[in-house]
Design a protein around this motif. Sequence first.
Motif: not given
Length: 119
Positions: A57-84
């Motif tokens: 997982h990698t993030y751009s500087v403006p969002v690092e620490g606030r955004f988080a990506v995750s995938q489901d068990s099939t790795k066909t769904t990519l989620n982006l949780q955006m905090n703050s």
Amino acid sequence: QVQLVESGGGSVHSGGTLTLSCKASRLYWSAYCMAWFRQAPGKERERVAQVDSSGLHTYSVPVEGRFAVSQDSTKTTLNLQMNSLKVEDTGVYYCVVDRWSCGINARYWGQGTQVTVSS
């Protein structure tokens, strides 16, 4: 043809949270990268988060620490949780997928979902 369908955009006040989802279908590789880009009004499209084919997982500087990506068990769904969330996070968010590189030249893009952050 690879298809990507994004969901979860909307409007939120500064400091709030949103989660975007991207469902990929008709993939024909066993390994691939997936990423989220965004484009703010009048600005160039920029990548904000990526999961590469090895799972890194990698993030751009403006969002690092606030955004988080995750995938489901099939790795066909990519989620982006955006905090703050900040006003400057406003833009259209796009999901991409490709075999080797999920940069600006990635071949497969979703239709985009609008995220609006107000003060």
